[in-house]
Design a protein around this motif. Structure first.
Motif, short mmCIF file in Angstrom:
data_model
loop_
_atom_site.label_atom_id
_atom_site.label_comp_id
_atom_site.label_asym_id
_atom_site.label_seq_id
_atom_site.Cartn_x
_atom_site.Cartn_y
_atom_site.Cartn_z
N GLY A 88 -12.65 19.02 -18.99
CA GLY A 88 -12.42 19.39 -20.51
C GLY A 88 -12.34 20.75 -20.71
N LEU A 89 -12.23 21.32 -22.05
CA LEU A 89 -12.07 22.61 -22.23
C LEU A 89 -13.48 23.10 -22.78
N ILE A 90 -14.31 22.15 -23.55
CA ILE A 90 -15.76 22.40 -24.22
C ILE A 90 -16.72 22.96 -23.28
N SER A 108 -0.80 25.91 -29.14
CA SER A 108 -0.04 24.73 -29.46
C SER A 108 -0.49 24.19 -30.65
N MET A 109 -1.92 24.44 -31.02
CA MET A 109 -2.33 24.33 -32.29
C MET A 109 -1.50 24.93 -33.51
N LYS A 110 -1.39 26.18 -33.05
CA LYS A 110 -0.32 26.96 -34.01
C LYS A 110 0.94 26.48 -34.34
N ASP A 269 -11.36 16.15 -25.65
CA ASP A 269 -12.18 17.36 -26.19
C ASP A 269 -11.63 17.86 -27.44
N LEU A 270 -10.49 17.92 -27.81
CA LEU A 270 -9.87 18.56 -29.26
C LEU A 270 -10.29 17.56 -30.17
N HIS A 271 -9.78 16.19 -29.94
CA HIS A 271 -10.11 15.07 -30.78
C HIS A 271 -11.74 14.96 -31.23
N PHE A 272 -12.35 15.03 -30.23
CA PHE A 272 -13.71 14.85 -30.42
C PHE A 272 -14.38 16.25 -31.25
N ALA A 273 -13.95 17.35 -30.79
CA ALA A 273 -14.58 18.51 -31.38
C ALA A 273 -14.26 18.65 -32.78
N ALA A 274 -12.98 18.11 -33.32
CA ALA A 274 -12.42 18.12 -34.69
C ALA A 274 -12.83 17.28 -35.62
N ASN A 336 -25.00 22.63 -41.42
CA ASN A 336 -25.30 23.11 -39.95
C ASN A 336 -25.23 22.13 -38.99
N ILE A 337 -24.02 21.70 -38.86
CA ILE A 337 -23.85 20.38 -37.76
C ILE A 337 -23.82 20.81 -36.31
N ALA A 338 -23.94 22.06 -36.00
CA ALA A 338 -24.31 22.28 -34.59
C ALA A 338 -25.55 23.49 -34.46
N PHE A 343 -24.18 24.40 -25.55
CA PHE A 343 -24.99 25.30 -24.42
C PHE A 343 -24.10 26.01 -23.59
N HIS A 344 -24.77 27.21 -23.46
CA HIS A 344 -24.14 28.49 -22.47
C HIS A 344 -24.70 28.58 -21.40
N ALA A 345 -24.43 29.37 -20.45
CA ALA A 345 -24.78 29.58 -19.26
C ALA A 345 -24.20 31.04 -18.68
N PHE A 404 -19.90 28.94 -36.57
CA PHE A 404 -19.23 28.61 -35.80
C PHE A 404 -19.44 29.35 -34.31
N SER A 405 -20.33 29.92 -34.27
CA SER A 405 -21.02 30.88 -33.32
C SER A 405 -20.06 32.16 -33.04
N ALA A 406 -20.01 32.63 -32.01
CA ALA A 406 -19.13 33.95 -31.71
C ALA A 406 -19.22 34.34 -30.59
N PRO A 408 -16.81 34.95 -26.94
CA PRO A 408 -15.46 34.41 -26.14
C PRO A 408 -15.35 32.98 -26.21
N ARG A 409 -16.53 32.29 -26.79
CA ARG A 409 -16.72 30.74 -26.85
C ARG A 409 -16.63 30.28 -28.29
N VAL A 410 -16.46 31.34 -29.23
CA VAL A 410 -16.48 31.04 -30.69
C VAL A 410 -15.44 29.87 -30.71
N CYS A 411 -16.01 28.84 -31.51
CA CYS A 411 -15.05 27.71 -32.14
C CYS A 411 -13.69 28.02 -32.28
C1 HEM Z 1 -17.19 22.49 -39.75
C2 HEM Z 1 -16.64 22.31 -38.63
C3 HEM Z 1 -16.87 23.19 -37.16
C4 HEM Z 1 -18.02 23.58 -36.73
C5 HEM Z 1 -19.33 23.99 -37.65
C6 HEM Z 1 -17.78 23.96 -35.47
C7 HEM Z 1 -18.64 24.74 -34.58
C8 HEM Z 1 -18.66 24.89 -33.06
C9 HEM Z 1 -19.54 25.70 -32.48
C10 HEM Z 1 -20.90 26.22 -33.11
C11 HEM Z 1 -19.17 25.84 -31.25
C12 HEM Z 1 -19.74 26.26 -29.99
C13 HEM Z 1 -19.26 27.85 -29.57
C14 HEM Z 1 -20.14 28.31 -28.54
O1 HEM Z 1 -20.10 27.86 -27.64
O2 HEM Z 1 -21.01 29.35 -28.95
C15 HEM Z 1 -17.92 25.06 -31.22
C16 HEM Z 1 -17.11 25.07 -29.93
C17 HEM Z 1 -15.58 24.49 -30.31
N1 HEM Z 1 -14.99 23.95 -31.21
FE1 HEM Z 1 -15.88 23.75 -33.16
N2 HEM Z 1 -16.59 23.50 -34.91
C18 HEM Z 1 -16.04 23.06 -35.98
C19 HEM Z 1 -14.71 22.40 -36.05
C20 HEM Z 1 -13.85 22.38 -34.88
C21 HEM Z 1 -12.47 21.93 -35.18
C22 HEM Z 1 -11.90 21.42 -36.44
C23 HEM Z 1 -11.75 22.10 -33.92
C24 HEM Z 1 -10.39 21.79 -33.68
C25 HEM Z 1 -9.94 21.53 -32.57
C26 HEM Z 1 -13.06 22.77 -33.18
C27 HEM Z 1 -12.74 23.07 -31.54
C28 HEM Z 1 -13.80 23.57 -30.88
C29 HEM Z 1 -13.72 23.70 -29.47
C30 HEM Z 1 -12.40 23.34 -28.55
C31 HEM Z 1 -14.98 24.46 -29.08
C32 HEM Z 1 -15.14 24.93 -27.74
C33 HEM Z 1 -14.60 26.20 -27.47
C34 HEM Z 1 -14.81 26.71 -25.92
O3 HEM Z 1 -15.66 26.19 -25.19
O4 HEM Z 1 -13.93 27.73 -25.78
N3 HEM Z 1 -14.14 22.82 -33.68
N4 HEM Z 1 -17.47 24.70 -32.42
#
Ligand code: HEM
Length: 470
Positions: A88-90, A108-110, A269-274, A336-338, A343-345, A404-406, A408-411
């Protein structure tokens, strides 16, 4: 034992490390206690694996932004890596495959509407479904959770798969429930047992459910990709799947990092993350607005003034609504959903605040500490939109807004989440007044988890008679 110059922490016990010193239901209070005792960079053993914990804005920014590349890895060998088969990506480790998939996901999301009217229309279409459902239950206390989760899932589904699902669609319900269940188990005690005790991994324990859930939805998505392969016209992209298949076809050179099974994991991953993230934030918004009627009324007044009688809402309207924007950002802060991010390494041997941290060390960012740290937030424990307003009443984002963190891995979904949050909550506020049922006692304490959620609740939706529309 801790290596020399490793961040300090309490003595671990054999086999369990420091796990028994953490509450299984909500370890955040324990983490704060360790930070007070050992400082903002400390370590705990999760079983026999050492983990470095970062507390507060200053060290988290230092690690994720200033030393971004050093801390941009993901831990390997955990249950979550095994579930996603490292594809996956996350949870992908920092490197060319992660970079390529992150670039692809953003681009692609753009293409499919992020930051454009098309995405706005998709969200508004979904909002219309939510409002129609609620209109059938006016005046009755309802639990909006199912509705909001279905809607959030549908927004991202329309981008990824080119279609939305009826709320009663059984496969859609199963996917949403699997995401919820997996997020709960993946950050709970059973995942810690899986990670810490490899000998137990084959036993029929609750973590097997996560693999089973994932297999079902993975096979479903494989089927969807197969259908796309047979119906697609190269160059005419309907959704993210078509984009990926086009790119795969174009890249004829050796070492192409795109492959079909990675596409399946990326979609999951994208479906889950969103889904859970946005849904739980919207649900927190409804909960806080229903229990803070003065704030709700002020948002509705600003909305009426901002729209000046116009029916319908657009994301552009946010510029005329600083208090609404402040309320939505405050919702993200308190939801504060996350709570401990993802986790980072470390990607190489590095140092932080004078401590040595070897390559591959698990690093956990306590984002909750940043979102509730005294000096950055005037009233950290309250729902207080002025946190996001400057002295002139204009909207501002404080530096400590790290939901949303900060780095290179910012959300990568912040923009989509903001758009969804604004359009859904504002449309609901336009049509309804959220009323807390007299017979229920509000409990704003969230349920801790990898993705935190509000406790289940019911709220009454009444027609907003004063919505000022002509
Ligand atoms: C209120 C909504 C959301 C919050 C608060 C949130 C917060 C976060 C946080 C804290 C991380 C971890 C960043 C890190 O590793 O330091 C993350 C990663 C991620 N988020 Fe979100 N997220 C939200 C919605 C979304 C949505 C809508 C998507 C859409 C696709 C998304 C996609 C991702 C992805 C793909 C990652 C992993 C990025 C990577 O590892 O490069 N998130 N998010």
């Amino acid at each position: 034992r801790r290596p020399k110059h490793f961040p300090p922490g309490p003595d671990p016990v054999p086999v369990f490390g420091n796990i028994l010193q953490l509450s299984t239901t909500n370890p955040l209070r324990d983490l704060n206690k360790f930070a007070r005792h050992y400082g903002n960079v400390y370590s705990l053993f999760l079983g026999n694996r050492p983990a470095v914990f970062l507390h507060g804005l200053q060290v988290i920014r230092q690690a994720l932004v200033t030393q971004g590349a050093d801390f941009a890895g993901r831990p390997q060998g955990l249950m979550i890596n095994h579930v996603t088969e490292n594809k996956g990506l996350i949870m992908a480790n920092y490197g060319p495959t992660w970079k390529e998939h992150r670039r692809f996901a953003l681009a692609s999301m753009k293409t499919f509407g992020l930051g454009k009217k098309t995405m706005e229309n998709k969200i508004l279409e979904e909002t219309h479904h939510i409002c129609s459902h609620l209109e059938n239950h006016l005046g009755d206390p309802v639990d909006p959770s199912f509705l909001i989760h279905s809607a959030s899932s549908n927004v991202i589904c329309s981008v990824l798969f080119g279609e939305r699902f009826e709320y009663k669609d059984e496969m859609h319900k199963l996917i949403i429930n699997s995401f919820k269940e997996n997020a709960q188990v993946a950050n709970g005690a059973w995942a810690a047992i899986y990670d810490g005790f490899p000998a137990l991994r084959g036993l029929p324990l609750p973590f097997q459910k996560v693999f089973k859930n994932f297999d079902i939805i993975k096979n479903h998505v494989r089927g969807v990709v197969k259908q796309h392969k047979s119906s697609r016209v190269p160059g005419e992209q309907r959704d993210v799947i078509d984009c990926y298949l086009d790119e795969m076809e174009k890249s004829t050179q050796d070492g192409c990092l795109l492959e079909e099974e990675r596409l399946v994991m990326l979609l999951l991953d994208l479906h889950f993350a969103a889904t859970d993230t946005t849904a739980n934030t919207i649900l927190s918004g409804i909960l806080y607005l229903a229990t803070h009627r003065d704030i709700q009324a002020r948002c509705q007044r600003e909305l009426d003034e901002g729209l000046a009688g116009r029916v319908g809402i657009s994301f552009e309207d946010r510029h005329r609504m600083p208090f609404v924007m402040a309320t939505l950002h405050e919702t993200v802060r308190v939801a504060n959903i996350a709570p401990v991010g993802v986790f980072h390494a470390t990607t190489r041997d590095t140092t932080l605040k004078g401590y040595r941290i070897p390559e591959g060390t698990l690093v956990i960012t306590n984002l909750t500490s940043v979102l509730s740290e005294g000096p950055h937030w005037e009233r950290p424990s309250d729902f207080y939109p002025p946190h996001f307003l400057d002295q002139d009443g204009s909207f501002r984002k404080p530096e400590a807004y790290l939901a949303f963190s900060a780095g290179p891995r910012v959300c990568l979904g912040e923009q989509l989440a903001n758009m969804e949050l604004f359009l859904v909550l504002v449309s609901l506020l336009q049509d309804f007044v959220f009323v807390w049922p007299e017979e229920d006692t509000p409990d704003l304490t969230p349920v801790f988890g990898g993705i935190q959620s509000p406790k289940p609740y019911r709220v009454t939706f009444r027609v907003n008679k004063d919505n000022g529309q002509k």
